[in-house]
Design an enzyme around this catalytic site. Structure first.
Site, PDB file in Angstrom:
ATOM      1  N   GLU A  92       1.574   3.151   2.809  1.00  0.00           N
ATOM      2  CA  GLU A  92       2.687   2.264   4.010  1.00  0.00           C
ATOM      3  C   GLU A  92       3.349   2.093   3.895  1.00  0.00           C
ATOM      4  O   GLU A  92       4.379   1.681   4.078  1.00  0.00           O
ATOM      5  CB  GLU A  92       1.506   1.699   4.467  1.00  0.00           C
ATOM      6  CG  GLU A  92       0.025   2.141   4.667  1.00  0.00           C
ATOM      7  CD  GLU A  92      -0.615   0.198   4.805  1.00  0.00           C
ATOM      8  OE1 GLU A  92       0.406  -0.702   4.984  1.00  0.00           O
ATOM      9  OE2 GLU A  92      -1.890   0.700   5.079  1.00  0.00           O
ATOM     10  N   GLU A 133      -0.061  -5.588  10.908  1.00  0.00           N
ATOM     11  CA  GLU A 133       0.178  -4.259  11.025  1.00  0.00           C
ATOM     12  C   GLU A 133       0.382  -3.285  11.921  1.00  0.00           C
ATOM     13  O   GLU A 133       0.326  -3.404  13.241  1.00  0.00           O
ATOM     14  CB  GLU A 133      -1.130  -3.901  11.423  1.00  0.00           C
ATOM     15  CG  GLU A 133      -1.892  -4.505  10.417  1.00  0.00           C
ATOM     16  CD  GLU A 133      -2.731  -3.621   9.177  1.00  0.00           C
ATOM     17  OE1 GLU A 133      -2.196  -2.438   8.543  1.00  0.00           O
ATOM     18  OE2 GLU A 133      -3.815  -4.403   8.189  1.00  0.00           O
ATOM     19  N   HIS A 168       0.528  -1.556  -0.070  1.00  0.00           N
ATOM     20  CA  HIS A 168       0.082   0.121  -0.031  1.00  0.00           C
ATOM     21  C   HIS A 168       0.900   1.089  -0.205  1.00  0.00           C
ATOM     22  O   HIS A 168       1.777   1.240   1.286  1.00  0.00           O
ATOM     23  CB  HIS A 168      -1.235  -0.108   1.064  1.00  0.00           C
ATOM     24  CG  HIS A 168      -2.177  -1.174   0.889  1.00  0.00           C
ATOM     25  ND1 HIS A 168      -2.838  -1.579   2.084  1.00  0.00           N
ATOM     26  CD2 HIS A 168      -3.159  -1.398   0.126  1.00  0.00           C
ATOM     27  CE1 HIS A 168      -3.710  -2.799   1.327  1.00  0.00           C
ATOM     28  NE2 HIS A 168      -3.744  -2.425   1.087  1.00  0.00           N
TER      29      HIS A 168
END
Length: 300
Positions: A68, A270, A65
């Site tokens: 990110e 994450e 992403h």
């Protein structure tokens, strides 16, 4: 831009920074392999680093992403420290780097979505004919900080052939945009296709996909994961302080596809906590959590 191996605050880490750091890393540690496994929509090389000589093949990727991008800096810091400790015969985070890399080979893809990262960081040429289209997809905004997709507006982590049709229905996004558009069909984007081909070619025994944020570890996929996956996730959680989470209602991600295809352990991590893109000022604290997790992943 400071290198990922140094402390940096309130700066971005982009494609050029990564490529310069890879060059330096290779110069200092010639045993680290550097391979181009594909190219992005705009022709930027998709690069994988190989470190170690063990039979087990571990894979970690970052910046699937676009916003990110800090995950690329985190992974490059880890590769720099790990290869340096291996070359010097030293320990890293209490682990014997030599012993680890004698039993495992680590394949790292530090920037899966380089075009998207450059867009988020304001490095896309405003005079380029595609820029007007990007702005339309972005609701007319020149602020691309919320952009997760690749340069064609496709979310690369919704691109993999693991119940892709179900993900399309759930997302209900039918055209390109900043996030959540799964594309015209699975693996239609070169970045996703190249990563799948790399995975198939090398047959990894386990994978970790680095994302932000939430301080969580997703370890399952529709009961296709191996029986010991939850135990392995608990080990990663104990090392990092991140919470292992049994996730439902999500398909077509890289980790999902890997588990579904190979029935081997796959994890989405994450990293950090806050709002994407996480600030570079949070880098050192996030790395302090992530390094022990990555070291533990080499022992799974």
């Amino acid at each position: 831009m400071a290198r990922a191996g140094e402390k940096f605050v309130n700066q971005d880490y982009g494609f050029g920074d990564m490529m310069r750091e890879i060059q330096d890393l290779k110069a200092k540690n010639p045993f680290v392999g550097v391979f181009q496994y594909g190219q992005s929509v705009f022709g930027r090389p998709l690069v994988a680093l190989c470190c170690g000589r063990g039979q087990r093949r571990m894979h970690v990727n970052a910046s699937c992403h676009a916003n990110e991008w800090i995950t690329s800096a985190l992974l490059m810091r880890f590769m720099t420290e790990l290869s340096g400790a291996y070359a010097a015969g030293e320990r890293l985070g209490g682990e014997d780097a030599g012993a680890l890399l004698d039993t495992v080979t680590l394949w790292a893809a530090p920037m899966v979505n380089p075009d998207g990262v450059e867009l988020v960081q304001g490095r896309f040429d405003h005079s380029h004919p595609h820029y007007r289209t990007l702005m339309e997809w972005n609701g007319g905004l020149e602020d691309f900080s919320g952009w997760k997709a690749n340069i064609r507006g496709v979310d690369l982590n919704d691109q993999f052939p693991a119940f892709w049709e179900e993900e399309c229905k759930r997302r209900a996004v039918v055209s390109p945009g900043p996030r959540d558009y799964p594309g015209a069909h699975p693996l239609c984007e070169p970045e996703a296709s190249a990563l799948a081909e790399l995975t198939d070619r090398l047959g990894f025994h386990a994978v970790v996909a680095l994302h932000t944020q939430g301080r969580e570890i997703y370890w399952n996929y529709r009961d296709f994961e191996p029986p010991h996956a939850e135990t392995l996730a608990a080990r990663l959680g104990a090392a990092s302080g991140y919470a292992p989470v049994k996730l439902s209602g999500s398909d077509a991600g890289y980790k999902d596809w890997f588990i579904h295809r190979y029935r081997r352990p796959g994890f989405t991590v994450e990293a950090g906590y806050g709002e994407n893109p996480l600030p570079a000022s949070a880098f050192d604290s996030i790395y302090g959590e992530l390094r022990p997790l990555l070291l533990e992943s080499l022992k799974l």
